[in-house]
Design a protein around this motif. Sequence first.
Motif: not given
Length: 138
Positions: A48-49, A78-79
């Motif tokens: 997710e990230h 995503c970061r």
Amino acid sequence: MIVCEPSAEIAAWVGARIGVTFHPPYTTLAHVDRGRIIAGFVFNAWTEHDIEISLAADRLSLTLMRAAYDYVVRQLGCRRATARTRADNIDAQTVIARLGGRLEGRQRGYFGDCDGLLYAIMKEDFPYGLHAKSPQGA
């Protein structure tokens, strides 16, 4: 031309160059020139990230770098992206640094005969995405 299929062929091409075998699920992007893959990404282990990225290239294009950024940040949300390379692969370390990667650690024996270096590429550090297309960035 940037393509995402056939993903098994792209994953095999990248894997053969970096010495790993990819098992689904994964997604891929590749730059194809005159019917030949010249650079490819494999994306797997999405959380997710973060997503793990693997890259092999005969040469890299800005178009492929922007497509990878769009996929990781805009499509997946995503970061960060996580990248690993062999500790003895100076060329790969240089490319990862050019992509905004920062060394996070060493994984002893990760590649069997060699340690792995673990990098993070944060979306705000990735030079081909945040402000490359528009003033709004990502």
